[in-house]
Design an enzyme around this catalytic site. Structure first.
Site, PDB file in Angstrom:
ATOM      1  CD  GLU A 449     -66.540  23.893  19.557  1.00  0.00           C
ATOM      2  OE1 GLU A 449     -65.386  24.331  19.710  1.00  0.00           O
ATOM      3  OE2 GLU A 449     -66.920  23.359  18.512  1.00  0.00           O
TER       4      GLU A 449
HETATM    5  C1  LIG Z   1     -73.307  16.044  20.974  1.00  0.00           C
HETATM    6  C2  LIG Z   1     -71.893  16.296  20.573  1.00  0.00           C
HETATM    7  C3  LIG Z   1     -71.611  17.117  19.488  1.00  0.00           C
HETATM    8  C4  LIG Z   1     -70.301  17.274  19.045  1.00  0.00           C
HETATM    9  N1  LIG Z   1     -70.052  17.981  17.901  1.00  0.00           N
HETATM   10  C5  LIG Z   1     -68.795  17.951  17.375  1.00  0.00           C
HETATM   11  C6  LIG Z   1     -68.529  18.504  16.079  1.00  0.00           C
HETATM   12  O1  LIG Z   1     -69.431  19.040  15.423  1.00  0.00           O
HETATM   13  N2  LIG Z   1     -67.275  18.391  15.570  1.00  0.00           N
HETATM   14  C7  LIG Z   1     -66.270  17.804  16.266  1.00  0.00           C
HETATM   15  O2  LIG Z   1     -65.167  17.742  15.756  1.00  0.00           O
HETATM   16  N3  LIG Z   1     -66.473  17.284  17.505  1.00  0.00           N
HETATM   17  C8  LIG Z   1     -67.713  17.337  18.057  1.00  0.00           C
HETATM   18  N4  LIG Z   1     -67.951  16.794  19.296  1.00  0.00           N
HETATM   19  C9  LIG Z   1     -66.849  16.173  20.011  1.00  0.00           C
HETATM   20  C10 LIG Z   1     -66.470  16.896  21.271  1.00  0.00           C
HETATM   21  O3  LIG Z   1     -65.797  18.082  20.985  1.00  0.00           O
HETATM   22  C11 LIG Z   1     -65.675  15.899  22.119  1.00  0.00           C
HETATM   23  O4  LIG Z   1     -66.620  14.985  22.646  1.00  0.00           O
HETATM   24  C12 LIG Z   1     -64.887  16.546  23.216  1.00  0.00           C
HETATM   25  O5  LIG Z   1     -63.844  17.306  22.679  1.00  0.00           O
HETATM   26  C13 LIG Z   1     -64.316  15.525  24.192  1.00  0.00           C
HETATM   27  O6  LIG Z   1     -63.665  14.499  23.512  1.00  0.00           O
HETATM   28  P1  LIG Z   1     -64.009  12.973  23.866  1.00  0.00           P
HETATM   29  O7  LIG Z   1     -65.466  12.808  23.764  1.00  0.00           O
HETATM   30  O8  LIG Z   1     -63.148  12.119  23.031  1.00  0.00           O
HETATM   31  O9  LIG Z   1     -63.643  12.830  25.385  1.00  0.00           O
HETATM   32  P2  LIG Z   1     -62.169  12.586  25.954  1.00  0.00           P
HETATM   33  O10 LIG Z   1     -61.211  13.490  25.285  1.00  0.00           O
HETATM   34  O11 LIG Z   1     -61.893  11.147  25.975  1.00  0.00           O
HETATM   35  O12 LIG Z   1     -62.356  13.111  27.451  1.00  0.00           O
HETATM   36  C14 LIG Z   1     -62.986  12.329  28.482  1.00  0.00           C
HETATM   37  C15 LIG Z   1     -62.771  13.036  29.819  1.00  0.00           C
HETATM   38  O13 LIG Z   1     -61.356  13.103  30.098  1.00  0.00           O
HETATM   39  C16 LIG Z   1     -60.957  14.457  30.293  1.00  0.00           C
HETATM   40  N5  LIG Z   1     -59.644  14.652  29.697  1.00  0.00           N
HETATM   41  C17 LIG Z   1     -59.218  14.255  28.485  1.00  0.00           C
HETATM   42  N6  LIG Z   1     -57.951  14.640  28.280  1.00  0.00           N
HETATM   43  C18 LIG Z   1     -57.562  15.321  29.368  1.00  0.00           C
HETATM   44  C19 LIG Z   1     -56.365  15.982  29.760  1.00  0.00           C
HETATM   45  N7  LIG Z   1     -55.297  16.034  28.960  1.00  0.00           N
HETATM   46  N8  LIG Z   1     -56.321  16.573  30.968  1.00  0.00           N
HETATM   47  C20 LIG Z   1     -57.393  16.556  31.792  1.00  0.00           C
HETATM   48  N9  LIG Z   1     -58.546  15.949  31.470  1.00  0.00           N
HETATM   49  C21 LIG Z   1     -58.639  15.336  30.281  1.00  0.00           C
HETATM   50  C22 LIG Z   1     -62.005  15.301  29.611  1.00  0.00           C
HETATM   51  O14 LIG Z   1     -62.089  16.601  30.178  1.00  0.00           O
HETATM   52  C23 LIG Z   1     -63.272  14.478  29.835  1.00  0.00           C
HETATM   53  O15 LIG Z   1     -63.834  14.773  31.078  1.00  0.00           O
HETATM   54  C24 LIG Z   1     -69.250  16.669  19.769  1.00  0.00           C
HETATM   55  C25 LIG Z   1     -69.536  15.904  20.903  1.00  0.00           C
HETATM   56  C26 LIG Z   1     -70.830  15.689  21.291  1.00  0.00           C
HETATM   57  C27 LIG Z   1     -71.103  14.826  22.487  1.00  0.00           C
END
Ligand SMILES: Cc1cc2nc3c(=O)[nH]c(=O)nc-3n(C[C@H](O)[C@H](O)[C@H](O)COP(=O)(O)OP(=O)(O)OC[C@H]3O[C@@H](n4cnc5c(N)ncnc54)[C@H](O)[C@@H]3O)c2cc1C
Length: 604
Positions: A449
């Site tokens: 989220e």
């Molecule tokens: C168990 C679980 C349930 C989930 N459920 C859902 C769901 O139901 N529906 C759905 O759509 N998604 C869902 N998600 C996805 C979740 O919302 C994402 O994992 C989250 O938004 C982070 O995206 P990412 O994993 O691609 O990490 P990334 O976006 O790759 O981020 C990796 C790291 O880089 C940092 N980062 C990235 N971009 C920036 C920036 N511009 N500035 C500073 N820091 C940055 C982040 O803060 C993080 O620490 C779920 C995830 C998990 C693990």
């Protein structure tokens, strides 16, 4: 015996002595309610959570969902619990009577849901997602979409999901590539892959209603070209009964650290795994206008963000109560002043260092619960306050508080779970006690989220500067009103008010200094630190409010002297041990430090 899920005494204190929720019943929307009906739904939530959700919390963790290529299997208790939940009608508790709802205030509903989250956060995720999905469609869907999708969801027959993330696009939703091609009959065909989708496949319900973000070809790039679609797992048949399988395929399940009872999925849309109406492509129906998808999805995301904070709080709370119960019955060691080794051992709760860990947990989880319920109360104000200015003020304040209510409990109630393990000593490091699972379950909350870092950018980059700083001004005014009341009360309250006032002054000064640079890179370089410092100031505010409410309840002859004394002492703790953490944080922010910006990749 009192529950180790949540404290009913605390909920009573927060809802009735502090937030005065019964006063809402003078408003037309809540006129059918009374303190008795609120107590009745809280009783119901506590009972169903305790009897049907808590008992399989561990089983669903140990025996995680599996997929054999055809069927998703979960421990059977999950479905049994969700069937009982559906019968309670609690899913629709805040909704209009016209759609079968109870028109319960959000503040009371948040307290009810917290019981389920404390008992079994993974099983309760299914109804939470379904409710968010239904609320979005009630806000933006057509009457036909409400009839087709929302009604069965509210009856517990269909479950909902939110499909935003893609393997290459998590924090940056501007980069999603799932596409939606318009069809002659007004529907769309979707093609793409969605990652991390919670509740994305299972056999717990007759159908799954996916809300999917996708691009209509030819639309603008970035977030302005994202639209929102309903894409069901099973298409409606001619008579409204479930018909053919849609082209939505479960590629696989993700194997998680915690929250295991909620299936988490990689879904493929439109790759030909099924051929609805004789050809590949996932059939979808546009919600609202084209290219408004992300704004609409924020309806669900904002609700989900408050829900994430509530879940983090509930996990912290139950861990606190369990470690307190353990500390009261675990004899170990003697008082610091006891010289004679023949004296009996004392329970560890007697040791100041164990009390430190319990006090820290109490201040985190009760502070976070206060903020969650306060945000619920703001939703009630936003919806029903008689004056438009009050409704607007509540909306603005809730906007500013949303990244904080999502992130602060996710960080500090996780820290509470860490302390709960520590209180258990070696026993906390085993799987024989619940606290290790609570920590693993809670570890998700700073990630999904919108990660901690993304919430920080939202707070500092958007919320405190929106409408020319009106968001920050609304927060300062709300805290200022508490400071004034506490000053008038005198004594300890006035002393704490002075410290809170100083801290709020620093929030304003630091915000102006950061944005005074005119350089977003420098301003936002330490946004996470800003989020943490402002979060601590907000929780200090929640503690001053609770101290004032405890004093008022005691003065009015309220009979729970220990609860009031505990509230005062936890407030004292927060102001002495926690709020001072913000001083060096504000100093660093004020110095416009660029250490993070200047660090080069090759230096790591
Ligand atoms: C168990 C679980 C349930 C989930 N459920 C859902 C769901 O139901 N529906 C759905 O759509 N998604 C869902 N998600 C996805 C979740 O919302 C994402 O994992 C989250 O938004 C982070 O995206 P990412 O994993 O691609 O990490 P990334 O976006 O790759 O981020 C990796 C790291 O880089 C940092 N980062 C990235 N971009 C920036 C920036 N511009 N500035 C500073 N820091 C940055 C982040 O803060 C993080 O620490 C779920 C995830 C998990 C693990």
């Amino acid at each position: 015996m009192s529950s180790t899920l949540l404290s009913r005494r605390d909920l009573r204190f927060l809802l009735y002595d502090w937030l005065d929720v019964p006063a809402l019943t003078t408003r037309p929307r809540y006129a059918e309610h009374s303190r008795e009906t609120f107590d009745a739904v809280l009783d119901l939530a506590e009972r169903v959570a305790t009897e049907h959700f808590a008992p399989h919390n561990r089983a669903a963790d140990l025996d995680e969902p599996t997929f054999d290529g055809r069927h998703v299997r979960l421990v059977p208790e999950v479905k049994a619990a969700l069937d009982v939940f559906a019968d309670t009608g609690l899913l629709a508790s805040t909704l209009d009577e016209s759609v079968g709802g109870m028109q319960l205030p959000h503040s009371v509903a948040a307290a009810c849901f917290a019981w389920f989250q404390a008992a079994n956060v993974a099983t309760s995720a299914y109804p939470m997602l379904t409710l968010g999905n239904a609320n979005l469609l009630l806000a933006y869907g057509t009457a036909e979409q409400v009839d087709t999708w929302v009604r069965p969801m509210l009856e517990g027959r269909y479950f909902g999901t939110m499909c935003l993330s893609e393997p290459h696009a998590g924090s940056s939703l501007a980069d999603i590539t799932t596409r939606a091609e318009p069809q002659d009959d007004g529907s769309y065909r979707l093609y793409g892959t969605k990652m991390w989708i919670s509740g994305g496949d299972h056999e717990l319900s007759e159908n799954i209603v996916h809300l999917v973000l996708a691009r209509i070809p030819g639309g603008p790039p970035g977030v302005k070209g994202i639209s929102l679609f309903v894409v069901p797992k099973v298409l409606p048949g001619p008579d409204g009964a479930p018909g053919a399988r849609n082209d939505v395929v479960l590629v696989g399940l993700n194997h998680k650290m915690g929250y295991r009872g909620t299936t988490n999925t990689l879904l493929s849309f439109g790759d030909g795994g099924h051929e609805p109406h004789g050809r590949p492509g996932a059939v979808g129906y546009l919600v609202g206008e084209p290219h408004q998808g992300l704004a609409q999805m924020f309806h669900m995301m904002n609700e989900a963000r408050i829900g994430v904070g509530a879940g983090a709080t509930a996990l912290g709370y139950t861990g606190y109560l369990k470690s307190l119960a353990y500390a009261r019955q675990r004899p170990q060691g003697r008082p610091l002043a006891a010289k004679d080794p023949a004296t009996p051992q004392v329970p560890i709760v007697a040791h100041p260092d164990v009390k430190r860990m319990l006090l820290a947990q109490k201040s985190y989880v009760e502070g976070a619960l206060a903020l969650v319920l306060y945000c619920g109360r703001l939703l009630d104000e936003q919806r029903t306050a008689p004056e438009a200015a009050d409704r607007d003020r509540a909306r603005l304040l809730l906007d500013v508080l949303t990244p904080i209510v999502k992130s602060w409990p996710s960080q500090w109630c996780l820290a509470a779970n860490d302390l709960a393990i520590q209180v258990h000593g070696g026993a906390g490091y085993t799987r024989d006690h619940d606290v290790e699972q609570h920590w693993r379950d809670n570890r998700l909350n700073p990630i999904h989220e919108g990660t901690h870092g993304i919430q920080a950018l939202d707070l500092l980059g958007r919320k405190v500067v929106m409408r020319n700083g009106a968001g920050l001004a609304a927060l300062a005014a709300a805290i200022g009103a508490t400071v004034e009341r506490a000053r008038r009360a005198g004594g300890e309250a006035a002393d704490l008010a002075g410290r809170l006032d100083d801290a709020v002054g620093r929030v304003g000064a630091v915000t102006r200094r950061l944005w005074g640079t005119g350089d977003p890179e420098t301003a936002l370089a330490n946004a996470s630190l800003y989020l943490e410092a402002v979060g601590h100031v907000v929780i200090a505010w929640m503690w001053l409010e609770q101290l004032l409410a405890a004093d008022a309840a005691a003065a009015a002859g309220g009979g729970d002297a220990d609860l009031y004394a505990g509230k005062r002492h936890a407030a004292r703790w927060f102001f002495r041990y926690e709020l001072p953490r913000t001083g060096p944080q504000f100093d660093l922010l004020e110095s416009l430090d660029r250490t993070t910006v200047e660090m080069r990749d090759s230096w790591f």
